[in-house]
Write a protein that holds these residues in place. Structure first.
Motif, PDB file in Angstrom:
ATOM      1  N   ASP A  89      31.960  68.269  22.811  1.00  0.00           N
ATOM      2  CA  ASP A  89      31.132  67.445  21.944  1.00  0.00           C
ATOM      3  C   ASP A  89      31.973  66.655  20.952  1.00  0.00           C
ATOM      4  OD1 ASP A  89      28.967  68.459  23.255  1.00  0.00           O
ATOM      5  OD2 ASP A  89      28.499  69.958  21.730  1.00  0.00           O
ATOM      6  N   ALA A  90      33.016  67.282  20.428  1.00  0.00           N
ATOM      7  CA  ALA A  90      33.827  66.644  19.391  1.00  0.00           C
ATOM      8  C   ALA A  90      34.634  65.483  19.943  1.00  0.00           C
ATOM      9  CB  ALA A  90      34.752  67.670  18.747  1.00  0.00           C
ATOM     10  N   LYS A 134      29.425  72.908  39.056  1.00  0.00           N
ATOM     11  CA  LYS A 134      28.624  73.748  38.154  1.00  0.00           C
ATOM     12  C   LYS A 134      27.547  74.499  38.935  1.00  0.00           C
ATOM     13  CE  LYS A 134      26.624  74.906  34.125  1.00  0.00           C
ATOM     14  NZ  LYS A 134      27.255  75.623  33.010  1.00  0.00           N
ATOM     15  N   ARG A 135      26.893  73.804  39.854  1.00  0.00           N
ATOM     16  CA  ARG A 135      25.854  74.431  40.674  1.00  0.00           C
ATOM     17  C   ARG A 135      26.450  75.511  41.575  1.00  0.00           C
ATOM     18  NH1 ARG A 135      23.252  73.722  45.649  1.00  0.00           N
ATOM     19  NH2 ARG A 135      20.998  74.107  45.554  1.00  0.00           N
ATOM     20  N   LEU A 162      34.452  63.848  30.815  1.00  0.00           N
ATOM     21  CA  LEU A 162      34.096  64.210  29.439  1.00  0.00           C
ATOM     22  C   LEU A 162      32.595  64.337  29.272  1.00  0.00           C
ATOM     23  CD1 LEU A 162      36.357  62.285  26.873  1.00  0.00           C
ATOM     24  CD2 LEU A 162      36.055  64.744  27.128  1.00  0.00           C
ATOM     25  N   LEU A 163      31.849  63.399  29.855  1.00  0.00           N
ATOM     26  CA  LEU A 163      30.387  63.469  29.783  1.00  0.00           C
ATOM     27  C   LEU A 163      29.874  64.743  30.456  1.00  0.00           C
ATOM     28  CD1 LEU A 163      29.425  59.756  30.564  1.00  0.00           C
ATOM     29  CD2 LEU A 163      29.093  60.964  28.393  1.00  0.00           C
ATOM     30  N   MET A 167      27.695  67.519  28.609  1.00  0.00           N
ATOM     31  CA  MET A 167      26.291  67.615  28.986  1.00  0.00           C
ATOM     32  C   MET A 167      26.001  68.839  29.845  1.00  0.00           C
ATOM     33  SD  MET A 167      25.568  63.574  29.793  1.00  0.00           S
ATOM     34  CE  MET A 167      23.868  63.897  30.287  1.00  0.00           C
ATOM     35  N   LEU A 168      26.921  69.169  30.740  1.00  0.00           N
ATOM     36  CA  LEU A 168      26.710  70.286  31.673  1.00  0.00           C
ATOM     37  C   LEU A 168      27.321  71.589  31.184  1.00  0.00           C
ATOM     38  CD1 LEU A 168      27.508  68.418  35.026  1.00  0.00           C
ATOM     39  CD2 LEU A 168      25.288  68.686  33.895  1.00  0.00           C
ATOM     40  N   ARG A 169      28.102  71.517  30.082  1.00  0.00           N
ATOM     41  CA  ARG A 169      28.792  72.709  29.571  1.00  0.00           C
ATOM     42  C   ARG A 169      29.622  73.351  30.683  1.00  0.00           C
ATOM     43  NH1 ARG A 169      27.517  70.545  25.482  1.00  0.00           N
ATOM     44  NH2 ARG A 169      26.495  71.469  23.676  1.00  0.00           N
TER      45      ARG A 169
END
Length: 209
Positions: A89-90, A134-135, A162-163, A167-169
């Motif tokens: 986030d930062a 991630k999935r 980065l997004l 967003m997906l952690r």
């Protein structure tokens, strides 16, 4: 019958009974654990009580419908639940910052039209690959190699990475991965500066000179 007050002067927790010393004076009054009804705390010596005087089956005096007069402890205040801050986030502001750099460079030193398209397409592809990984991690399926993720980031896909991390952690809290990732970001930005700005001496600069 009017309720009376007193203190629990004796109590045997093992046997479940004790004796109340009435505030008005007089003989101690027998009290059984059942007279307290449902309560979270066990009776304790010195506890201030309210009760109804009564008789048992043998006609002996005893306390009935006993209630505690002790102040109830205040419930501890619930600690505010803060959402853990994700490291991604930062640094997410770097994406619009780099987009602004592209725009400034294009206005000052016209860039090849393909540059913006490459960054956009590679970023979208990288975001999709992160989402698939991630999935797979959640379902226990086939995982994307970290080297592949780093390669996509190096090949102009780091804004999408980065997004995805934010967003997906995903891949945002692993120090070893993050260190290599930032090396790919620096390498990519350095390559852009070298190729497309007067600060560099890349082939594109020699071509347009």
């Amino acid at each position: 019958m009017q309720r009376q007050t007193g203190k629990l002067g004796q109590w045997d927790d093992t046997k479940g009974y004790g004796f109340i010393t009435p505030d008005a004076g007089g003989a101690k009054l027998f009290v059984h654990i059942k007279a307290f009804g449902l309560r979270a705390q066990r009776p304790f010596v010195g506890e201030k009580l309210s009760y109804l005087p009564g008789l048992d089956a043998q006609g002996k005096a005893r306390a009935l419908k006993v209630q505690s007069l002790e102040p109830k402890p205040a419930a501890p205040a619930a600690a505010p639940r803060h959402k853990p801050k994700d490291p991604g986030d930062a640094t997410l502001g770097l994406v619009p910052g780099f987009a602004a750099l592209l725009l400034v460079c294009h206005l000052k030193w016209p860039l090849p039209q393909a540059v913006l398209g490459i960054y956009m397409s590679m970023s979208m592809a990288t975001f999709v690959v992160y989402a698939l990984d991630k999935r797979a991690a959640r379902l226990g399926g086939w995982r994307v190699k970290e080297a592949t993720l780093h390669g996509l980031a190096l090949a102009c896909g780091w804004p999408g990475a980065l997004l995805a991390q934010s967003m997906l952690r995903h891949k945002s809290a692993k120090p070893a991965f993050r260190r290599v990732f930032w090396l790919t970001v620096l390498a990519n930005i350095g390559g852009f500066v070298w190729l497309f700005t007067p600060l560099g001496i890349g082939p594109w600069q020699r071509l347009v000179a």
